[in-house]
Design a protein around this motif. Structure first.
Motif, PDB file in Angstrom:
ATOM      1  N   LEU A  11      -7.865 -13.528  -8.734  1.00  0.00           N
ATOM      2  CA  LEU A  11      -6.876 -12.979  -7.799  1.00  0.00           C
ATOM      3  C   LEU A  11      -5.991 -11.940  -8.485  1.00  0.00           C
ATOM      4  N   GLU A  12      -5.661 -12.172  -9.741  1.00  0.00           N
ATOM      5  CA  GLU A  12      -4.846 -11.213 -10.496  1.00  0.00           C
ATOM      6  C   GLU A  12      -5.623  -9.911 -10.705  1.00  0.00           C
ATOM      7  N   GLN A  13      -6.901 -10.024 -11.039  1.00  0.00           N
ATOM      8  CA  GLN A  13      -7.747  -8.846 -11.196  1.00  0.00           C
ATOM      9  C   GLN A  13      -7.819  -8.070  -9.879  1.00  0.00           C
ATOM     10  N   CYS A  14      -7.948  -8.787  -8.789  1.00  0.00           N
ATOM     11  CA  CYS A  14      -8.017  -8.150  -7.477  1.00  0.00           C
ATOM     12  C   CYS A  14      -6.708  -7.446  -7.140  1.00  0.00           C
ATOM     13  N   LYS A  15      -5.599  -8.082  -7.434  1.00  0.00           N
ATOM     14  CA  LYS A  15      -4.296  -7.464  -7.160  1.00  0.00           C
ATOM     15  C   LYS A  15      -4.125  -6.191  -7.974  1.00  0.00           C
ATOM     16  N   ASN A  16      -4.534  -6.244  -9.238  1.00  0.00           N
ATOM     17  CA  ASN A  16      -4.444  -5.051 -10.078  1.00  0.00           C
ATOM     18  C   ASN A  16      -5.308  -3.926  -9.533  1.00  0.00           C
ATOM     19  N   ALA A  17      -6.520  -4.258  -9.116  1.00  0.00           N
ATOM     20  CA  ALA A  17      -7.415  -3.253  -8.542  1.00  0.00           C
ATOM     21  C   ALA A  17      -6.831  -2.684  -7.254  1.00  0.00           C
ATOM     22  N   LEU A  18      -6.256  -3.552  -6.412  1.00  0.00           N
ATOM     23  CA  LEU A  18      -5.642  -3.092  -5.171  1.00  0.00           C
ATOM     24  C   LEU A  18      -4.446  -2.184  -5.433  1.00  0.00           C
ATOM     25  N   ASN A  19      -3.612  -2.556  -6.390  1.00  0.00           N
ATOM     26  CA  ASN A  19      -2.447  -1.732  -6.717  1.00  0.00           C
ATOM     27  C   ASN A  19      -2.869  -0.356  -7.223  1.00  0.00           C
ATOM     28  N   TYR A  20      -3.858  -0.347  -8.116  1.00  0.00           N
ATOM     29  CA  TYR A  20      -4.353   0.922  -8.649  1.00  0.00           C
ATOM     30  C   TYR A  20      -4.969   1.764  -7.534  1.00  0.00           C
ATOM     31  N   ALA A  21      -5.765   1.123  -6.689  1.00  0.00           N
ATOM     32  CA  ALA A  21      -6.407   1.839  -5.579  1.00  0.00           C
ATOM     33  C   ALA A  21      -5.377   2.377  -4.597  1.00  0.00           C
ATOM     34  N   THR A  22      -4.344   1.604  -4.336  1.00  0.00           N
ATOM     35  CA  THR A  22      -3.285   2.059  -3.438  1.00  0.00           C
ATOM     36  C   THR A  22      -2.593   3.291  -4.000  1.00  0.00           C
ATOM     37  N   ASP A  23      -2.294   3.266  -5.289  1.00  0.00           N
ATOM     38  CA  ASP A  23      -1.677   4.430  -5.930  1.00  0.00           C
ATOM     39  C   ASP A  23      -2.582   5.653  -5.828  1.00  0.00           C
ATOM     40  N   GLN A  24      -3.867   5.475  -6.102  1.00  0.00           N
ATOM     41  CA  GLN A  24      -4.805   6.586  -6.057  1.00  0.00           C
ATOM     42  C   GLN A  24      -4.996   7.095  -4.628  1.00  0.00           C
ATOM     43  N   TYR A  25      -5.011   6.174  -3.681  1.00  0.00           N
ATOM     44  CA  TYR A  25      -5.149   6.547  -2.277  1.00  0.00           C
ATOM     45  C   TYR A  25      -3.952   7.402  -1.831  1.00  0.00           C
ATOM     46  N   GLU A  26      -2.762   6.950  -2.181  1.00  0.00           N
ATOM     47  CA  GLU A  26      -1.562   7.697  -1.799  1.00  0.00           C
ATOM     48  C   GLU A  26      -1.534   9.069  -2.460  1.00  0.00           C
ATOM     49  N   GLU A  27      -1.919   9.114  -3.727  1.00  0.00           N
ATOM     50  CA  GLU A  27      -1.951  10.383  -4.436  1.00  0.00           C
ATOM     51  C   GLU A  27      -3.004  11.316  -3.840  1.00  0.00           C
ATOM     52  N   ALA A  28      -4.155  10.769  -3.514  1.00  0.00           N
ATOM     53  CA  ALA A  28      -5.238  11.583  -2.942  1.00  0.00           C
ATOM     54  C   ALA A  28      -4.850  12.119  -1.566  1.00  0.00           C
ATOM     55  N   SER A  29      -4.138  11.324  -0.802  1.00  0.00           N
ATOM     56  CA  SER A  29      -3.752  11.789   0.532  1.00  0.00           C
ATOM     57  C   SER A  29      -2.724  12.913   0.452  1.00  0.00           C
ATOM     58  N   LEU A  30      -1.962  12.958  -0.644  1.00  0.00           N
ATOM     59  CA  LEU A  30      -0.986  14.030  -0.822  1.00  0.00           C
ATOM     60  C   LEU A  30      -1.611  15.274  -1.440  1.00  0.00           C
ATOM     61  N   GLN A  31      -2.519  15.076  -2.385  1.00  0.00           N
ATOM     62  CA  GLN A  31      -3.080  16.192  -3.138  1.00  0.00           C
ATOM     63  C   GLN A  31      -4.427  16.658  -2.623  1.00  0.00           C
ATOM     64  N   GLU A  32      -4.905  16.046  -1.593  1.00  0.00           N
ATOM     65  CA  GLU A  32      -6.191  16.415  -1.022  1.00  0.00           C
ATOM     66  C   GLU A  32      -7.311  16.340  -2.053  1.00  0.00           C
ATOM     67  N   HIS A  33      -7.403  15.219  -2.710  1.00  0.00           N
ATOM     68  CA  HIS A  33      -8.510  14.881  -3.617  1.00  0.00           C
ATOM     69  C   HIS A  33      -8.556  15.688  -4.900  1.00  0.00           C
ATOM     70  N   GLN A  41     -12.867   5.961  -9.780  1.00  0.00           N
ATOM     71  CA  GLN A  41     -12.692   4.814 -10.669  1.00  0.00           C
ATOM     72  C   GLN A  41     -12.003   3.669  -9.932  1.00  0.00           C
ATOM     73  N   SER A  42     -11.033   3.978  -9.113  1.00  0.00           N
ATOM     74  CA  SER A  42     -10.342   2.923  -8.372  1.00  0.00           C
ATOM     75  C   SER A  42     -11.276   2.281  -7.347  1.00  0.00           C
ATOM     76  N   GLN A  43     -12.171   3.077  -6.758  1.00  0.00           N
ATOM     77  CA  GLN A  43     -13.151   2.511  -5.839  1.00  0.00           C
ATOM     78  C   GLN A  43     -14.112   1.579  -6.580  1.00  0.00           C
ATOM     79  N   LEU A  44     -14.486   1.953  -7.776  1.00  0.00           N
ATOM     80  CA  LEU A  44     -15.358   1.113  -8.592  1.00  0.00           C
ATOM     81  C   LEU A  44     -14.666  -0.194  -8.967  1.00  0.00           C
TER      82      LEU A  44
END
Length: 87
Positions: A11-33, A41-44
């Protein structure tokens, strides 16, 4: 049967992956990829966490399965969001 520690670790590994993915998702939505490498990497990381959850579900008790299932739903939702942002 899955140990409490193994479930907590997963569960801790999953939370870390989710947090990282959330950060990358938010950044990607602002910077247009502009961060394609870290976005992928976050998707992986999400996929690896999802696969680990599946393995652990096989040996989990009912309460642990409930916790793992809720986490799996969160991971699936983030995966879907990331895929839709890619399109």
């Amino acid at each position: 049967m899955a140990t409490r520690q193994s479930v907590d670790d997963c569960l801790e590994q999953c939370k870390n992956a989710l947090n990282y993915a959330t950060d990358q998702y938010e950044e990607a939505s602002l910077q247009e990829h502009n961060n394609v490498g870290t976005y992928n990497q976050s998707q992986l990381m999400l996929e690896e966490a999802y696969n680990d959850l599946d393995k652990l579900l096989l040996s989990a008790n009912e309460q642990q399965r409930e916790q793992l299932h809720r986490m799996r739903l969160q991971i699936q939702q983030m995966q879907n969001n990331m895929i839709l942002l890619n399109q």
